[in-house]
Design a protein around this motif. Sequence first.
Motif, PDB file in Angstrom:
ATOM      1  N   THR A   1       0.810  -1.217   0.000  1.00  0.00           N
ATOM      2  CA  THR A   1       0.000   0.000   0.000  1.00  0.00           C
ATOM      3  C   THR A   1       0.846   1.271   0.000  1.00  0.00           C
ATOM      4  OG1 THR A   1      -0.159  -0.010   2.416  1.00  0.00           O
ATOM      5  CG2 THR A   1      -1.889  -1.174   1.209  1.00  0.00           C
TER       6      THR A   1
ATOM      7  N   THR B   1       2.129   3.072  -2.208  1.00  0.00           N
ATOM      8  CA  THR B   1       1.802   4.115  -3.185  1.00  0.00           C
ATOM      9  C   THR B   1       0.529   4.878  -2.809  1.00  0.00           C
ATOM     10  OG1 THR B   1       0.607   2.482  -4.517  1.00  0.00           O
ATOM     11  CG2 THR B   1       2.910   2.884  -5.080  1.00  0.00           C
ATOM     12  N   MET B   2      -0.173   4.405  -1.784  1.00  0.00           N
ATOM     13  CA  MET B   2      -1.400   5.085  -1.352  1.00  0.00           C
ATOM     14  C   MET B   2      -1.171   5.689   0.024  1.00  0.00           C
ATOM     15  SD  MET B   2      -4.229   5.933  -2.536  1.00  0.00           S
ATOM     16  CE  MET B   2      -5.482   6.954  -1.785  1.00  0.00           C
ATOM     17  N   GLU B   3      -0.231   6.641   0.074  1.00  0.00           N
ATOM     18  CA  GLU B   3       0.178   7.217   1.353  1.00  0.00           C
ATOM     19  C   GLU B   3      -0.390   8.616   1.590  1.00  0.00           C
ATOM     20  OE1 GLU B   3       2.919   9.539  -1.200  1.00  0.00           O
ATOM     21  OE2 GLU B   3       1.806   7.663  -1.325  1.00  0.00           O
ATOM     22  N   ARG B   4      -1.104   9.161   0.608  1.00  0.00           N
ATOM     23  CA  ARG B   4      -1.674  10.492   0.765  1.00  0.00           C
ATOM     24  C   ARG B   4      -2.987  10.548  -0.009  1.00  0.00           C
ATOM     25  NH1 ARG B   4       2.846  13.667  -2.927  1.00  0.00           N
ATOM     26  NH2 ARG B   4       2.681  12.304  -4.733  1.00  0.00           N
ATOM     27  N   VAL B   5      -3.790  11.540   0.315  1.00  0.00           N
ATOM     28  CA  VAL B   5      -5.103  11.651  -0.313  1.00  0.00           C
ATOM     29  C   VAL B   5      -5.227  13.009  -0.991  1.00  0.00           C
ATOM     30  CG1 VAL B   5      -6.165  10.080   1.330  1.00  0.00           C
ATOM     31  CG2 VAL B   5      -6.189  12.524   1.803  1.00  0.00           C
TER      32      VAL B   5
ATOM     33  N   GLU C   1     -11.033  10.003   0.918  1.00  0.00           N
ATOM     34  CA  GLU C   1     -10.179   8.988   0.312  1.00  0.00           C
ATOM     35  C   GLU C   1      -9.297   8.390   1.402  1.00  0.00           C
ATOM     36  OE1 GLU C   1      -7.620   8.585  -3.827  1.00  0.00           O
ATOM     37  OE2 GLU C   1      -7.670  10.512  -2.792  1.00  0.00           O
TER      38      GLU C   1
ATOM     39  N   ALA D   1      -6.066   6.673   2.981  1.00  0.00           N
ATOM     40  CA  ALA D   1      -4.625   6.439   2.839  1.00  0.00           C
ATOM     41  C   ALA D   1      -4.324   5.063   3.434  1.00  0.00           C
ATOM     42  CB  ALA D   1      -3.825   7.527   3.541  1.00  0.00           C
ATOM     43  N   THR D   2      -4.395   4.038   2.604  1.00  0.00           N
ATOM     44  CA  THR D   2      -4.272   2.678   3.117  1.00  0.00           C
ATOM     45  C   THR D   2      -2.880   2.380   3.669  1.00  0.00           C
ATOM     46  OG1 THR D   2      -3.879   1.961   0.826  1.00  0.00           O
ATOM     47  CG2 THR D   2      -6.111   1.710   1.704  1.00  0.00           C
TER      48      THR D   2
ATOM     49  N   ASN E   1       6.806   6.997   4.472  1.00  0.00           N
ATOM     50  CA  ASN E   1       5.931   5.988   5.063  1.00  0.00           C
ATOM     51  C   ASN E   1       6.481   5.438   6.371  1.00  0.00           C
ATOM     52  OD1 ASN E   1       3.870   6.008   3.219  1.00  0.00           O
ATOM     53  ND2 ASN E   1       4.627   4.306   1.997  1.00  0.00           N
TER      54      ASN E   1
END
Length: 339
Positions: free
Chosen positions: A118, A120-124, A129, A131-132, A162
């Motif tokens: 996850t 690449t999904m550190e910000r919204v 949304e 941030a997983t 991260n």
Amino acid sequence: MPITRALSMDCHLDPWTGKLKKYLVIAGPGMDDYANQLESMDKDRFVYKPSKWNKFADDTDQIVLGGFSPKNEVRGSHILFLATFNNNDVTLSQYYALVCLAESFIESLTILLPFFPTATMERVLVEGEVATANALAKMFSNLPSIGRPARLMLYDLHTLQNRFYFGNNTLATLHTAFPLMLEKIRSMPDDEKITAVVFPDDGAEKRFKHMFTEEFPDMEVIVCGKKRDPDDPDVRKIVIKDGQPQDKHCLVIDDLVQTGGTLYETAKKLSEEGAAAVSAFVTHSVFPKESWKRFLKTGDRACFKYFFTTDSNPTIVAQIPKGDVFEVLSLIPQVYKDL
């Protein structure tokens, strides 16, 4: 009765002996090869106890961890848990196991998670949304306390910030697989030698350039980037910002590949500018929907002489055929050093 003082607080060493830790190894689903390789490399340091990862009829987990029966060897041991979070199902299954281990009076817990999926999904960008990366880090951070933080080993984490999502009962140590590629370059025959290293963007250059310039000071360094097409503002094309690829065997490097669009466009641009050959190296192969097939010699993106990657995402690389363009570098030698 005299108080025994710990000899070392180094995460690599046993605090009471000051020597390298001896690990009881538990492997998550699909990580048995990792465990067997570690044990075969050093049977004095690594003892692998196979586990059973089954399902009940209602599809809930039926997990039996190794090392508990017929004798409880887990209690008081340094535990090395080999994890792979390649889908949500196995992620939750392994989290159950980690909770169990943390509550089993162990001496220490080291979790090897080569690929943090996850990251690449550190910000919204919009409210609501999720941030997983943050959520998964909090799950680790709130494992039951074992008296000292668990160590989470991560390789080539996509966004370095991260690491600051972790805290409380689990702390991350960051590692890199790039020494494996450096060793591969050194071992290549003269007629196939890599003569230029290519960074697809400024971020990759800042992060990885020093490894190559220190090891190969005479190697050409090429930096690419994306520039908007003046004829179509919605299109961004790859441009070479610095360096000369002409007559060079270029190695395009990055931390991970998804569908590989950027790698492909970069390779195409290098070939247009006269590169003799283009190869690639990424630590993590994600390749959703078997998109690796497009890079095979028979694929529509057959642009690389060699495509090097590691087995950090073992479920995916197990699907990639041997003997074509891909070469998988085992991460285990580097893990052994980093432990």
